[in-house]
Each structure stands twice: as structure tokens, then as C-alpha cells.
Design an enzyme around this catalytic site. Sequence first.
Site, PDB file in Angstrom:
ATOM      1  CB  CYS A   1      60.905 112.125  97.931  1.00 23.09           C
ATOM      2  SG  CYS A   1      62.660 111.822  97.652  1.00 23.09           S
TER       3      CYS A   1
ATOM      4  CB  CYS B   1      63.718 111.230 102.035  1.00 19.83           C
ATOM      5  SG  CYS B   1      62.778 112.691 101.486  1.00 19.83           S
TER       6      CYS B   1
ATOM      7  CB  CYS C   1      62.645 115.538  97.381  1.00 18.88           C
ATOM      8  SG  CYS C   1      62.281 115.273  99.136  1.00 18.88           S
TER       9      CYS C   1
ATOM     10  CB  CYS D   1      66.200 114.050 100.751  1.00 18.56           C
ATOM     11  SG  CYS D   1      65.575 113.427  99.164  1.00 18.56           S
TER      12      CYS D   1
ATOM     13  CG  ASP E   1      42.145  95.601  92.625  1.00 15.59           C
ATOM     14  OD1 ASP E   1      41.172  96.308  92.323  1.00 15.59           O
ATOM     15  OD2 ASP E   1      42.820  95.786  93.653  1.00 15.59           O
TER      16      ASP E   1
END
Length: 412
Positions: A201, A204, A217, A220, A338
Site C-alpha cells: 500500500c 501505509c 489495503c 488502512c 542497469d
Amino acid sequence: MAGNVEPLSPRAKLAVTAGRAAAAVSRVAGRGSGSVIGGKVALRLDPDLLARLARHLDVVLVSATNGKTTTTRLIAEALRANGGVVSNALGANMPAGITSALAGGSESQYGVIEVDEKYLAGVAVDVAPKAIALLNLSRDQLDRAGETRMLAEKWREGLSGSKAIIIANADDPLVVWAASGSPNVVWVAAGQEWKDDAWSCPSCGGVMQRPGDDWFCAECGFRRPTPSWALSGDHVLDPNGTAWPIHLQLPGRANKANATSSAAVAAAFGVSPQVALERMYSVAAVAGRYDVVSYQGRDIRLLLAKNPAGWLETFSLIDPPPGPVILAVNARGADGTDTSWLWDVDFSRLAGHPIALIGDRRLDLAVRLEVAGVDFQVYESAEEAVRMCPPGRIEAIANYTSFQDLRRVVGN
């Protein structure tokens, strides 16, 4: 409606002229379109030039990790139903490239601007957009791009005071988190095939629950908002629930999603879904992407994929075996140096196709495909790879600079 065109100051005029001269020199020297160097020169002479050039325009900003170039093109075509459009159609999406694009649009009504994710908030301050389209956020250019949650927070902070209409993808939790601080949001159910960057999330840090097409979520209460626009099969559903058919020359589900977001943006400017979608049909390719070119007696379809989310969507366009596929990967500055992202791509979906590997990092690709159990051959050049494929159709998937290299070879 944007205001009347105000004459540029002498300083601004000098900056525009100098930028165009620098761009022309770059083109003569064979270094590309010159839009970036031209914009850099212009901004050096007048740091406020971008804001000055946008003052008379109704501006749309389009930002995302994937799909922003195509969506920018689709929105531009839709808005041409109402008036002239200036756009950075070739994808130069940082302030210098945007400045160069707007310098050529003094008579236009609309500015449809693709913006690199990292520059969105700053460009929004400069150009005061009427609308901002946010499509998705996923990992990309890992050596220099911020972690996706941090990027979403920058969007959230940077756009919280914006008066723009935010047209945002309700299916991407990171985009929803970024847009939720804005006062005027239009939610679009555009879908999200790649989910591996949004399992925690953004509010949170809890574990995201994803039943079906929903997400929330449990810790929260942060959850998917109710969309007012949606992609449903081959149709766009508008806020009234009316289904409008999508007819595109561009392939795949992702481009239908791009068309859905584009229709929602066009509606904010008074263009009906019917008119917007009809105009989008004229787009057959975007900066060479999706073009089919003839080379050495083969028909090669050029597909761009820059990160795991893009490769996942691109694989869905490939017909079942046995058609040959060329994969090309570089790791130059514009790509990100990368290549660890290759391990997040499910190359097993190409099993059964004859695979040819080219590009600067073809050996990185070879290791990845060997681990995936997919047969392949490595070639030194695109010419050799094409020559070793049987006559007929070839799918060529490449990341950014290898895509440009391939276009130069096959004459696109």
C-alpha cells in the site's frame, strides 16, 4: 479556452531563434532532430520561456512509465476536432524538448505534451495545464529513476495544488495515491496488467489485497475509487454508461486502454467520445512503433518495450508460434545502464518461437533466456539476424536505443 496570443518579448524571441538555429545545426550534423539541444539553448537565454510559450494554450500533460507517447498522439488527434494542436509527438519529454515543441505552435489552441515522470510537477507549474493524464507507474531505468512509491509521492505533492483536471487510472494504486491529493479527479478504469510494483500500500505500506479487478489495503482502507470512465472489451464506457466502440489501427489491449484515457481527456475539452474515438483511428504508428517495414524480403513489425510492464504488454501482441522474434536490448544512457530488470520479464511466454538476440546487451539477454528455458541464437547485427530468419513476418521487440538502431538499419 486559452487566451489570445501575446507577443513574445525581445529576449524570448531571441531565445526561440537561437534554439531553432542550434536544432538546425544538430540536424545537419546528423545528431537527431535537435529538439533537445535547441530547447536547452533557448532556456539558457530565457529561463521563463516555457511558461511564456504555453500562456495562450489549453495544455494537456500526459505522464506515465508506459504509454505516454501513444496516448499523447491519440489525445492530439482527438483535440484537432476543435482546433490546432502543438505537441512533442516524437517523445522529447523533458523541459528542453517540450520548449522546442511549443516554440513551433504560436497559432495553436491546444498543447498536448508528453512529460517524463520525474519532471511532471515542475512542468505543471510552468505551463498551468487544464488537464493532466496519469496512466501508470512502474519500475524503469533503475540506475537513475526513483523508487516508484517515491515518484508517486512527488506527483502527489507536486499536483496537490494544481487546478487542472486530473484524469487518472483507477486500476493503478500508485497513480491513485498520487492523484488523491488533487481536488478535481476523473477516474478511468484502464486496467493494469503489470502488478508487481504495487503489492504494498503506498499509503501505509500494508499488503495490498487484489480480488479480481479490485484492490484495497486491509490495514488502512485505501482502496480503488469508483471510475466514471472504463474500458470494457472493445468499448469505452462514458460516465452515462453509454458504450462507444473502439476502432484502432494500433494493436493490443494496452492501446485500447490508452484510447479510453484519451477519450476522457478529450471530453474535458468538449470533444464527444464518438468524435474522439473516430479521429483516433487515423493513428497507425507512433514514432515508428507498430510500423511494419519490408527488409531483405521479410516484413518486420517494430515493437518498443522498455521495462517489464512494457514487455508484458508487448508479448500479448505476438501470435502463437512458430513465427520468428528478434529481441534487442541496449543499456546506454537513454535506456538506463542497469539491466537487472530483464529478470522480471517472463520470457517463457516466447517459448516455441525461433528467437534471435541482438543489441549491445545480447549476452545479458542470452543468460536470461537460458535460465527461462527458451531456445535462442545470438547474432552480431540486425542484418545477420534478419537474414537467418525465414521469409515472411518477423516480430522485432527492442528497448529504446536498440529500437532506434533497428529503425536505422531497416530504413524506417
